[in-house]
Design a protein around this motif. Structure first.
Motif, PDB file in Angstrom:
ATOM      1  N   THR A 206       0.824  -1.210   0.000  1.00 17.95           N
ATOM      2  CA  THR A 206       0.000   0.000   0.000  1.00 17.95           C
ATOM      3  C   THR A 206       0.857   1.259   0.000  1.00 17.95           C
ATOM      4  OG1 THR A 206      -1.606  -1.250   1.310  1.00 17.95           O
ATOM      5  CG2 THR A 206      -1.981   1.094   1.108  1.00 17.95           C
ATOM      6  N   ALA A 207       2.062   1.184   0.582  1.00 18.57           N
ATOM      7  CA  ALA A 207       2.934   2.362   0.643  1.00 18.57           C
ATOM      8  C   ALA A 207       3.358   2.852  -0.737  1.00 18.57           C
ATOM      9  CB  ALA A 207       4.172   2.052   1.485  1.00 18.57           C
ATOM     10  N   THR A 208       3.339   1.964  -1.730  1.00 19.21           N
ATOM     11  CA  THR A 208       3.678   2.406  -3.088  1.00 19.21           C
ATOM     12  C   THR A 208       2.631   3.368  -3.642  1.00 19.21           C
ATOM     13  OG1 THR A 208       2.587   0.454  -4.032  1.00 19.21           O
ATOM     14  CG2 THR A 208       4.937   0.292  -3.604  1.00 19.21           C
ATOM     15  N   LEU A 209       1.401   3.293  -3.099  1.00 21.16           N
ATOM     16  CA  LEU A 209       0.343   4.196  -3.555  1.00 21.16           C
ATOM     17  C   LEU A 209       0.401   5.553  -2.868  1.00 21.16           C
ATOM     18  CD1 LEU A 209      -2.644   1.664  -3.553  1.00 21.16           C
ATOM     19  CD2 LEU A 209      -1.232   2.351  -5.498  1.00 21.16           C
ATOM     20  N   ALA A 210       1.276   5.674  -1.853  1.00 19.44           N
ATOM     21  CA  ALA A 210       1.367   6.942  -1.128  1.00 19.44           C
ATOM     22  C   ALA A 210       1.816   8.085  -2.024  1.00 19.44           C
ATOM     23  CB  ALA A 210       2.334   6.796   0.053  1.00 19.44           C
ATOM     24  N   THR A 211       2.491   7.752  -3.116  1.00 15.98           N
ATOM     25  CA  THR A 211       2.955   8.804  -4.027  1.00 15.98           C
ATOM     26  C   THR A 211       1.799   9.600  -4.625  1.00 15.98           C
ATOM     27  OG1 THR A 211       4.299   9.215  -6.006  1.00 15.98           O
ATOM     28  CG2 THR A 211       2.993   7.200  -5.969  1.00 15.98           C
ATOM     29  N   PHE A 212       0.631   8.950  -4.786  1.00 17.06           N
ATOM     30  CA  PHE A 212      -0.521   9.653  -5.356  1.00 17.06           C
ATOM     31  C   PHE A 212      -1.101  10.671  -4.376  1.00 17.06           C
ATOM     32  CE2 PHE A 212      -0.484   5.546  -7.605  1.00 17.06           C
ATOM     33  CZ  PHE A 212      -0.381   6.008  -8.900  1.00 17.06           C
ATOM     34  N   GLY A 213      -0.745  10.523  -3.093  1.00 19.15           N
ATOM     35  CA  GLY A 213      -1.192  11.496  -2.105  1.00 19.15           C
ATOM     36  C   GLY A 213      -0.077  12.386  -1.615  1.00 19.15           C
ATOM     37  N   GLY A 214       1.064  12.355  -2.299  1.00 16.87           N
ATOM     38  CA  GLY A 214       2.190  13.184  -1.896  1.00 16.87           C
ATOM     39  C   GLY A 214       2.979  12.627  -0.744  1.00 16.87           C
ATOM     40  N   GLY A 215       2.863  11.313  -0.493  1.00 15.88           N
ATOM     41  CA  GLY A 215       3.567  10.695   0.630  1.00 15.88           C
ATOM     42  C   GLY A 215       4.922  10.143   0.300  1.00 15.88           C
ATOM     43  N   GLY A 216       5.305  10.143  -0.983  1.00 12.13           N
ATOM     44  CA  GLY A 216       6.607   9.624  -1.383  1.00 12.13           C
ATOM     45  C   GLY A 216       6.621   8.118  -1.452  1.00 12.13           C
ATOM     46  N   GLY A 217       7.808   7.530  -1.279  1.00 15.34           N
ATOM     47  CA  GLY A 217       7.949   6.081  -1.348  1.00 15.34           C
ATOM     48  C   GLY A 217       8.406   5.613  -2.714  1.00 15.34           C
ATOM     49  N   LEU A 218       8.533   4.301  -2.852  1.00 16.14           N
ATOM     50  CA  LEU A 218       9.001   3.726  -4.113  1.00 16.14           C
ATOM     51  C   LEU A 218       7.991   3.886  -5.235  1.00 16.14           C
ATOM     52  CD1 LEU A 218      10.640   0.456  -2.719  1.00 16.14           C
ATOM     53  CD2 LEU A 218      11.816   2.422  -3.705  1.00 16.14           C
ATOM     54  N   GLY A 219       6.767   4.219  -4.896  1.00 15.92           N
ATOM     55  CA  GLY A 219       5.779   4.500  -5.935  1.00 15.92           C
ATOM     56  C   GLY A 219       6.176   5.671  -6.811  1.00 15.92           C
ATOM     57  N   VAL A 220       7.031   6.559  -6.283  1.00 16.43           N
ATOM     58  CA  VAL A 220       7.514   7.688  -7.087  1.00 16.43           C
ATOM     59  C   VAL A 220       8.284   7.180  -8.303  1.00 16.43           C
ATOM     60  CG1 VAL A 220       9.051   9.698  -7.090  1.00 16.43           C
ATOM     61  CG2 VAL A 220       7.591   9.236  -5.108  1.00 16.43           C
ATOM     62  N   LEU A 221       9.161   6.189  -8.087  1.00 13.84           N
ATOM     63  CA  LEU A 221       9.928   5.621  -9.199  1.00 13.84           C
ATOM     64  C   LEU A 221       9.016   4.895 -10.187  1.00 13.84           C
ATOM     65  CD1 LEU A 221      13.018   4.144  -7.288  1.00 13.84           C
ATOM     66  CD2 LEU A 221      12.798   6.383  -8.391  1.00 13.84           C
ATOM     67  N   ILE A 222       8.040   4.171  -9.660  1.00 16.73           N
ATOM     68  CA  ILE A 222       7.139   3.414 -10.543  1.00 16.73           C
ATOM     69  C   ILE A 222       6.306   4.351 -11.400  1.00 16.73           C
ATOM     70  CG2 ILE A 222       5.189   1.810 -10.569  1.00 16.73           C
ATOM     71  CD1 ILE A 222       6.357   0.545  -8.029  1.00 16.73           C
ATOM     72  N   THR A 223       5.718   5.355 -10.779  1.00 14.91           N
ATOM     73  CA  THR A 223       4.893   6.292 -11.562  1.00 14.91           C
ATOM     74  C   THR A 223       5.744   7.125 -12.532  1.00 14.91           C
ATOM     75  OG1 THR A 223       5.045   7.887  -9.733  1.00 14.91           O
ATOM     76  CG2 THR A 223       3.103   6.470  -9.814  1.00 14.91           C
ATOM     77  N   THR A 224       6.961   7.466 -12.124  1.00  6.78           N
ATOM     78  CA  THR A 224       7.851   8.198 -13.034  1.00  6.78           C
ATOM     79  C   THR A 224       8.203   7.351 -14.237  1.00  6.78           C
ATOM     80  OG1 THR A 224       8.796   9.467 -11.202  1.00  6.78           O
ATOM     81  CG2 THR A 224      10.076   9.373 -13.231  1.00  6.78           C
ATOM     82  N   GLY A 225       8.498   6.086 -13.988  1.00 10.38           N
ATOM     83  CA  GLY A 225       8.810   5.187 -15.100  1.00 10.38           C
ATOM     84  C   GLY A 225       7.651   4.999 -16.054  1.00 10.38           C
ATOM     85  N   ILE A 226       6.424   4.981 -15.507  1.00  8.04           N
ATOM     86  CA  ILE A 226       5.244   4.810 -16.368  1.00  8.04           C
ATOM     87  C   ILE A 226       4.963   6.080 -17.166  1.00  8.04           C
ATOM     88  CG2 ILE A 226       2.742   4.445 -16.357  1.00  8.04           C
ATOM     89  CD1 ILE A 226       3.128   2.630 -13.923  1.00  8.04           C
ATOM     90  N   THR A 227       4.967   7.226 -16.496  1.00  9.90           N
ATOM     91  CA  THR A 227       4.599   8.483 -17.171  1.00  9.90           C
ATOM     92  C   THR A 227       5.649   8.916 -18.200  1.00  9.90           C
ATOM     93  OG1 THR A 227       5.578   9.719 -15.323  1.00  9.90           O
ATOM     94  CG2 THR A 227       3.206   9.326 -15.253  1.00  9.90           C
ATOM     95  N   THR A 228       6.925   8.640 -17.913  1.00 14.00           N
ATOM     96  CA  THR A 228       7.976   9.034 -18.868  1.00 14.00           C
ATOM     97  C   THR A 228       8.345   7.916 -19.826  1.00 14.00           C
ATOM     98  OG1 THR A 228       9.734   8.365 -17.331  1.00 14.00           O
ATOM     99  CG2 THR A 228       8.962  10.647 -17.206  1.00 14.00           C
ATOM    100  N   GLN A 229       7.698   6.741 -19.636  1.00 13.89           N
ATOM    101  CA  GLN A 229       7.961   5.569 -20.475  1.00 13.89           C
ATOM    102  C   GLN A 229       9.447   5.199 -20.450  1.00 13.89           C
ATOM    103  OE1 GLN A 229       6.331   6.246 -24.392  1.00 13.89           O
ATOM    104  NE2 GLN A 229       4.221   6.218 -23.647  1.00 13.89           N
ATOM    105  N   ARG A 230      10.008   5.200 -19.249  1.00 12.08           N
ATOM    106  CA  ARG A 230      11.400   4.803 -19.061  1.00 12.08           C
ATOM    107  C   ARG A 230      11.425   3.484 -18.289  1.00 12.08           C
ATOM    108  NH1 ARG A 230      11.317   8.299 -22.185  1.00 12.08           N
ATOM    109  NH2 ARG A 230      12.920   9.880 -22.615  1.00 12.08           N
ATOM    110  N   MET A 231      11.675   2.399 -19.014  1.00 12.62           N
ATOM    111  CA  MET A 231      11.635   1.069 -18.433  1.00 12.62           C
ATOM    112  C   MET A 231      12.649   0.862 -17.303  1.00 12.62           C
ATOM    113  SD  MET A 231       9.926  -1.687 -18.419  1.00 12.62           S
ATOM    114  CE  MET A 231       8.961  -1.393 -19.900  1.00 12.62           C
ATOM    115  N   PRO A 232      13.886   1.362 -17.387  1.00 17.26           N
ATOM    116  CA  PRO A 232      14.826   1.158 -16.274  1.00 17.26           C
ATOM    117  C   PRO A 232      14.311   1.720 -14.947  1.00 17.26           C
ATOM    118  CG  PRO A 232      16.013   1.873 -18.215  1.00 17.26           C
ATOM    119  CD  PRO A 232      14.554   2.012 -18.526  1.00 17.26           C
ATOM    120  N   VAL A 233      13.699   2.886 -14.974  1.00 15.13           N
ATOM    121  CA  VAL A 233      13.176   3.484 -13.745  1.00 15.13           C
ATOM    122  C   VAL A 233      12.032   2.646 -13.202  1.00 15.13           C
ATOM    123  CG1 VAL A 233      12.203   5.575 -12.721  1.00 15.13           C
ATOM    124  CG2 VAL A 233      13.845   5.759 -14.604  1.00 15.13           C
TER     125      VAL A 233
END
Length: 268
Positions: A206-233
């Motif tokens: 659940t902490a990976t979803l904290a990024t959608f509420g501004g809580g940070g966490g590893l979800g930041v890397l996942i959402t960045t990789g999805i939005t920028t279409q960068r597979m390594p991230v």
């Protein structure tokens, strides 16, 4: 030559059956297999990144300590939310098994089921609308989402205790608090620890979803990789999340074995 019953009794007395040696709580396989697997996965990931040709966007997303910061935020969110789950769910579970509050158990379990039945992202969105973006909304959402397994296991563990044992404890003069501390809770420890283990793993995810509420966490890397279409991230964020969940589950399983009362183990 025949033997008399007296000689047979002497032979049995002279050669008692050796006691069964106690089972080892934690084997070397339990201590080594999963950590070795995680080390191999992380090492392979590091070697891949060391040889990968990252563009400017990927390097910017992974530079300046952002990976370690996201990982630390994920650990913080998991530890803090689990702490609040424990101090809420275990005392509440104990209270709901007392005679004066048993009628409130269905109501409390209904609310706990509602918390986990609600999709985590929807619950977080509602909390952000109410409390604003930030770590506070993420933590409250994680606590609400993970309180059910600890609460239900605490209630189930205490209700599963043999009533005759409790009556025997009261019969030797133990107070209600003494019975709870020295009889009921030790017998319920295995189920309670199983609920805590489930809550820990739930909170890591659940902490990976904290990024959608501004809580940070590893979800930041996942959402960045999805939005920028960068597979390594995206790959790095996902691997770190899965590795952290497996590590937390492994540590919780060790704690579950170590904290289990020895009197409940067969052969000890």
């Amino acid at each position: 030559m025949t033997t008399t019953p007296e000689l047979e009794e002497e032979e049995e007395t002279a050669a008692p059956t050796p006691p069964t040696p106690p089972k080892r709580r934690i084997t070397w396989q339990k201590l080594t297999i999963l950590p070795a697997f995680l080390v191999a996965v992380l090492l392979a990931t590091w070697l891949w990144f060391d040889q990968a040709d990252l563009d400017a966007i990927s390097e910017n997303a992974l530079s300046n300590g952002q990976v370690s910061k996201a990982l630390w935020q994920q650990v913080q969110l998991t530890v803090i939310s689990t702490f609040f789950v424990l101090i809420i769910a275990i005392p509440l579970g104990i209270l709901l098994t007392r005679r004066a509050f048993r009628k409130a158990t269905p109501v409390a379990m209904t609310f706990a089921n509602m918390g986990q039945a609600t999709p985590a992202i929807g619950l977080l969105a509602l909390l952000v609308i109410w409390l604003g973006a930030g770590e506070k909304a993420a933590l409250i959402g994680m606590v609400i989402y993970a309180v059910l397994p600890v609460l239900s296991n605490t209630i189930a563990g205490l209700k599963a205790n043999d009533p005759t044992l409790l009556e025997a404890a009261r019969g030797i003069g133990m107070s209600q608090l003494g019975v709870l501390k020295r009889v009921e809770l030790p017998l319920a420890v295995p189920l309670i620890l199983a609920g805590v283990r489930t809550a820990l793993v739930l909170n890591v995810g659940t902490a990976t979803l904290a990024t959608f509420g501004g809580g940070g966490g590893l979800g930041v890397l996942i959402t960045t990789g999805i939005t920028t279409q960068r597979m390594p991230v995206l790959v790095l964020g996902s691997i770190l999340t899965v590795s952290l969940a497996l590590l937390v589950d492994w540590l919780a399983s060790l704690a579950e074995l170590l904290l289990r009362p020895r009197g409940l183990e067969v052969g000890t």
